[in-house]
Design a protein around this motif. Structure first.
Motif, PDB file in Angstrom:
ATOM      1  N   ILE A   1       5.888 -21.429  11.512  1.00  0.00           N
ATOM      2  CA  ILE A   1       5.323 -22.684  12.028  1.00  0.00           C
ATOM      3  C   ILE A   1       6.390 -23.771  12.075  1.00  0.00           C
ATOM      4  CG2 ILE A   1       3.622 -24.488  11.576  1.00  0.00           C
ATOM      5  CD1 ILE A   1       1.799 -22.379  10.395  1.00  0.00           C
ATOM      6  N   LEU A   2       7.166 -23.901  10.995  1.00  0.00           N
ATOM      7  CA  LEU A   2       8.208 -24.931  10.967  1.00  0.00           C
ATOM      8  C   LEU A   2       9.314 -24.624  11.976  1.00  0.00           C
ATOM      9  CD1 LEU A   2       8.507 -25.590   7.108  1.00  0.00           C
ATOM     10  CD2 LEU A   2       7.327 -26.961   8.832  1.00  0.00           C
ATOM     11  N   THR A   3       9.629 -23.342  12.165  1.00  0.00           N
ATOM     12  CA  THR A   3      10.646 -22.985  13.162  1.00  0.00           C
ATOM     13  C   THR A   3      10.198 -23.379  14.568  1.00  0.00           C
ATOM     14  OG1 THR A   3      11.365 -21.141  11.771  1.00  0.00           O
ATOM     15  CG2 THR A   3      12.011 -21.104  14.092  1.00  0.00           C
ATOM     16  N   THR A   4       8.946 -23.088  14.875  1.00  0.00           N
ATOM     17  CA  THR A   4       8.412 -23.482  16.183  1.00  0.00           C
ATOM     18  C   THR A   4       8.424 -24.993  16.333  1.00  0.00           C
ATOM     19  OG1 THR A   4       6.974 -21.532  16.114  1.00  0.00           O
ATOM     20  CG2 THR A   4       6.451 -23.239  17.736  1.00  0.00           C
ATOM     21  N   GLN A   5       8.036 -25.688  15.284  1.00  0.00           N
ATOM     22  CA  GLN A   5       8.039 -27.154  15.336  1.00  0.00           C
ATOM     23  C   GLN A   5       9.436 -27.695  15.553  1.00  0.00           C
ATOM     24  OE1 GLN A   5       7.132 -29.237  11.609  1.00  0.00           O
ATOM     25  NE2 GLN A   5       5.585 -30.440  12.708  1.00  0.00           N
ATOM     26  N   THR A   6      10.429 -27.042  14.972  1.00  0.00           N
ATOM     27  CA  THR A   6      11.813 -27.498  15.132  1.00  0.00           C
ATOM     28  C   THR A   6      12.304 -27.319  16.566  1.00  0.00           C
ATOM     29  OG1 THR A   6      12.258 -26.919  12.814  1.00  0.00           O
ATOM     30  CG2 THR A   6      14.156 -27.211  14.269  1.00  0.00           C
ATOM     31  N   PHE A   7      11.890 -26.233  17.227  1.00  0.00           N
ATOM     32  CA  PHE A   7      12.369 -25.945  18.577  1.00  0.00           C
ATOM     33  C   PHE A   7      11.517 -26.588  19.670  1.00  0.00           C
ATOM     34  CE2 PHE A   7      14.848 -22.669  16.505  1.00  0.00           C
ATOM     35  CZ  PHE A   7      15.965 -22.550  17.302  1.00  0.00           C
ATOM     36  N   LEU A   8      10.383 -27.172  19.342  1.00  0.00           N
ATOM     37  CA  LEU A   8       9.517 -27.740  20.377  1.00  0.00           C
ATOM     38  C   LEU A   8      10.212 -28.809  21.230  1.00  0.00           C
ATOM     39  CD1 LEU A   8       5.947 -27.927  18.775  1.00  0.00           C
ATOM     40  CD2 LEU A   8       6.732 -26.497  20.678  1.00  0.00           C
ATOM     41  N   PRO A   9      10.973 -29.747  20.645  1.00  0.00           N
ATOM     42  CA  PRO A   9      11.657 -30.718  21.523  1.00  0.00           C
ATOM     43  C   PRO A   9      12.599 -30.057  22.527  1.00  0.00           C
ATOM     44  CG  PRO A   9      11.668 -31.480  19.250  1.00  0.00           C
ATOM     45  CD  PRO A   9      11.163 -30.073  19.214  1.00  0.00           C
ATOM     46  N   LEU A  10      13.306 -29.001  22.117  1.00  0.00           N
ATOM     47  CA  LEU A  10      14.189 -28.301  23.039  1.00  0.00           C
ATOM     48  C   LEU A  10      13.398 -27.560  24.113  1.00  0.00           C
ATOM     49  CD1 LEU A  10      17.046 -27.459  23.818  1.00  0.00           C
ATOM     50  CD2 LEU A  10      16.875 -25.570  22.183  1.00  0.00           C
ATOM     51  N   LEU A  11      12.259 -27.008  23.749  1.00  0.00           N
ATOM     52  CA  LEU A  11      11.418 -26.319  24.738  1.00  0.00           C
ATOM     53  C   LEU A  11      10.877 -27.301  25.768  1.00  0.00           C
ATOM     54  CD1 LEU A  11       9.399 -23.931  22.370  1.00  0.00           C
ATOM     55  CD2 LEU A  11      11.390 -23.359  23.775  1.00  0.00           C
ATOM     56  N   HIS A  12      10.501 -28.501  25.297  1.00  0.00           N
ATOM     57  CA  HIS A  12       9.985 -29.510  26.230  1.00  0.00           C
ATOM     58  C   HIS A  12      11.061 -29.961  27.209  1.00  0.00           C
ATOM     59  CE1 HIS A  12       6.824 -30.659  22.958  1.00  0.00           C
ATOM     60  NE2 HIS A  12       6.568 -29.500  23.530  1.00  0.00           N
TER      61      HIS A  12
ATOM     62  N   ILE B   1      16.145 -15.685  18.374  1.00  0.00           N
ATOM     63  CA  ILE B   1      15.264 -14.855  17.563  1.00  0.00           C
ATOM     64  C   ILE B   1      15.198 -15.456  16.170  1.00  0.00           C
ATOM     65  CG2 ILE B   1      14.880 -12.569  16.578  1.00  0.00           C
ATOM     66  CD1 ILE B   1      16.292 -11.355  18.918  1.00  0.00           C
ATOM     67  N   ALA B   2      13.996 -15.806  15.745  1.00  0.00           N
ATOM     68  CA  ALA B   2      13.780 -16.343  14.401  1.00  0.00           C
ATOM     69  C   ALA B   2      13.084 -15.279  13.581  1.00  0.00           C
ATOM     70  CB  ALA B   2      12.937 -17.619  14.462  1.00  0.00           C
ATOM     71  N   GLY B   3      13.872 -14.511  12.860  1.00  0.00           N
ATOM     72  CA  GLY B   3      13.336 -13.433  12.037  1.00  0.00           C
ATOM     73  C   GLY B   3      14.379 -12.954  11.060  1.00  0.00           C
ATOM     74  N   PRO B   4      13.972 -12.241  10.022  1.00  0.00           N
ATOM     75  CA  PRO B   4      14.942 -11.742   9.037  1.00  0.00           C
ATOM     76  C   PRO B   4      15.965 -10.830   9.702  1.00  0.00           C
ATOM     77  CG  PRO B   4      12.680 -11.512   8.216  1.00  0.00           C
ATOM     78  CD  PRO B   4      12.585 -11.895   9.656  1.00  0.00           C
ATOM     79  N   ALA B   5      17.226 -11.128   9.490  1.00  0.00           N
ATOM     80  CA  ALA B   5      18.281 -10.356  10.141  1.00  0.00           C
ATOM     81  C   ALA B   5      18.355  -8.930   9.637  1.00  0.00           C
ATOM     82  CB  ALA B   5      19.631 -11.051   9.937  1.00  0.00           C
ATOM     83  N   SER B   6      17.806  -8.648   8.473  1.00  0.00           N
ATOM     84  CA  SER B   6      17.871  -7.296   7.911  1.00  0.00           C
ATOM     85  C   SER B   6      16.713  -6.418   8.339  1.00  0.00           C
ATOM     86  CB  SER B   6      17.892  -7.378   6.376  1.00  0.00           C
ATOM     87  OG  SER B   6      16.720  -8.051   5.893  1.00  0.00           O
ATOM     88  N   GLU B   7      15.681  -6.970   8.972  1.00  0.00           N
ATOM     89  CA  GLU B   7      14.529  -6.181   9.378  1.00  0.00           C
ATOM     90  C   GLU B   7      14.888  -5.271  10.559  1.00  0.00           C
ATOM     91  OE1 GLU B   7      11.610  -5.688   8.210  1.00  0.00           O
ATOM     92  OE2 GLU B   7      11.630  -7.144   6.572  1.00  0.00           O
ATOM     93  N   PRO B   8      14.425  -4.026  10.544  1.00  0.00           N
ATOM     94  CA  PRO B   8      14.715  -3.121  11.667  1.00  0.00           C
ATOM     95  C   PRO B   8      14.193  -3.641  13.000  1.00  0.00           C
ATOM     96  CG  PRO B   8      13.888  -1.889   9.767  1.00  0.00           C
ATOM     97  CD  PRO B   8      13.726  -3.328   9.441  1.00  0.00           C
TER      98      PRO B   8
END
Length: 517
Positions: free
Chosen positions: A251-262, A130-137
């Protein structure tokens, strides 16, 4: 030849036709009467006793009878007649049956078993990032729900403070994942370490059969809270900060995880068992959660949310097109309003009219004169944010939608939450001028009626001719929700009645920033 002669000749030429017509009618009349007389005589002679039976003529054949079969009305015909006679009652019955059917189906869907896959010894196999603010409900609710369903949840953290928030949950299967997306080299190294962690064998307890973890889904949750302010009062630094944190970070988070997704499913050593989804070659899914009410309506004073949410929608469309050939489903969840009172203190979400008025006092005189009344009117309608106290859909509905989107393997857009579908329809089909009028937007100087916010608003904001705003009351550079916390008295010396203050206002809001925080 004269005209009279021609007319006489025409009459003479029509005489044969008339004679033929009338003679035919007379012949038919005579034939019909002769036939009746002959039938009568034939019938009388055939029934006469004094004529020998061998000499009696046969009676005339009986006239043909028209065959009419009386068919009893069927049940369908009776039902149609009843429906035509009772249209209003039929409509009520149909709506009632449809509502009951919808409730029953929805209850069955909500009761559907939603559990993560586990090993034979009960060990957890599937990982969700999960890529999101940890404090958000919203982030906390989804992470706790997925952990309860049997997933191992990793929350992407960029700072030590976020890592401490994740650790404070005190759940062994909710873990922080430190990734500095600003530094590409550091982010790449973090992804490699995470990949090695997934490839390494794990044991649920000492002596248990080793197993491997598999990546089930990547969930992107940008912060759903946005400041509301006129475009004229938005500073460049505020816009830059919003674009970096709300748009570039996903966008940058998705770009960072794309190699792992592939690379998923990852290659594991052959002497260890594989997770079930790795054997089948399933690819992890990508989920993006964004608010949809404001972006659907695009109301006044909500440029940051409308702009960033629309940009994220376009990003999701492009990402879907790129990952579809790789069998990686991308789902965009457009959120309505949810009741987050169980995760947030009530006072943190209270935005009073006094706070909105205080915010306008930070603007310059020209902006206050042009936008203040409409700003207070629009924001007093409720804002349309994702989080709310005591209203909105249950978070269980959101959690179920997230799980279904993760395991469905289908890409697309899913609307979930109160108001998501309704406001989407309104924003698409209702004229924009009518939407603005319903939200209280009026022309500057126009008298306010029942739906407006005139009179006292203008006086309290210092817009009337009898009041003036002191030069020091406006604070430039502070934008709603992002500026320096400083309470500015709305009534400039006047005292509010005791009942007009929010709960705990005098005790806890010495540093009140006009945003309800």
């Amino acid at each position: 030849m004269s005209a009279d002669d021609q007319a006489f000749l025409d009459i003479l030429s029509s005489v044969p036709n008339d004679i033929r017509k009338y003679s035919g009618e007379v012949a038919d009349y005579v034939d019909s009467h002769l036939e009746k007389v002959s039938n009568t005589l034939r019938e009388a002679l055939s029934s006469s006793k004094w004529i020998p039976e061998s000499a009696r003529p046969r009676p005339p054949p009986p006239p043909p009878k028209s065959f009419q079969m009386s068919v009893a009305p069927t049940v369908l015909g009776q039902l149609q007649c009843w429906v035509l006679k009772h249209k209003v009652l039929t409509t009520i019955v149909v709506l009632a049956i449809g509502g009951v059917t919808y409730k029953v189906i929805r209850r069955k869907v909500n009761r559907k078993k939603r559990r993560a896959k586990r090993a034979s010894n009960g060990a957890r196999l599937e990982v969700v990032v999960i890529a999101g603010p940890a404090s958000e409900p919203i982030t906390r609710s989804i992470s706790l729900d997925l952990e309860r369903r049997g997933f191992i949840v990793y929350i992407v953290c960029n700072t030590i403070e976020e890592e401490m928030l994740v650790q404070n949950e005190a759940r062994p299967d909710i873990k922080p994942l430190m990734i500095d997306i600003v530094d590409p080299e550091s982010a790449r190294a973090s992804i490699e370490r995470f990949k090695l962690h997934l490839q390494s064998p794990h044991a649920a307890f000492q002596g248990a059969k080793p197993h491997h973890l598999s990546l089930r889904s990547l969930i992107l949750i940008p912060s759903p809270s946005y400041p509301s302010s006129p475009i004229a009062t938005l500073s460049p630094s505020t816009l830059s900060d919003l674009l970096n944190t709300r748009l570039l970070t996903p966008i940058l988070t998705t770009q960072t995880f794309l190699p792992l997704l592939h690379a998923t499913p990852l290659p594991y050593p052959t002497h260890h068992s594989l997770p079930a989804n790795a054997k089948q070659g399933e690819k992890p899914s990508v989920l993006l959660l964004t608010p949809s009410i404001i972006s659907s309506l695009s109301p006044s004073f909500h440029l940051p949310e409308s702009l960033i949410t629309t940009a994220l929608t376009s990003f999701t469309s492009v990402l879907t097109s790129e990952l579809s050939p790789l069998n990686i489903p991308v789902t965009h969840l457009q959120l309505g309003t949810f009741d987050v009172s169980s995760f947030t203190h009530n006072k943190a979400l209270v935005t009073t009219t006094q706070a909105q008025r205080a915010e306008t006092l930070k603007w310059d005189d020209g902006s206050r004169q042009a936008y203040a009344r409409n700003f207070v009117a629009v924001n007093s309608k409720g804002g349309g944010g994702v989080g709310a106290v005591g209203k909105g859909s249950s978070l269980r509905e959101l959690n179920n939608a997230v799980f279904d989107a993760m395991v469905s393997g289908r890409a697309g857009t899913v609307r979930v939450g109160m108001g998501s579908r309704t406001y989407g329809f309104v924003g698409r089909w209702v004229p924009r001028s009518l939407v603005g009028w319903m939200m209280g937007v009026r022309r500057v100087g126009e008298p306010r009626g029942e739906f407006g916010r005139g009179g006292i608003f203008g006086e309290s904001l210092g817009l009337g001719p009898s009041r003036s705003t002191s030069p020091g009351s406006a604070s430039s550079g502070n934008v709603h929700g992002l500026g320096e916390s400083e309470y500015v008295s709305v009534y400039q010396g006047d005292t509010l009645p005791e009942g007009d203050y929010p709960d705990g206002f005098r005790d806890e809001h010495d540093g009140y920033d006009g945003n309800g925080h």
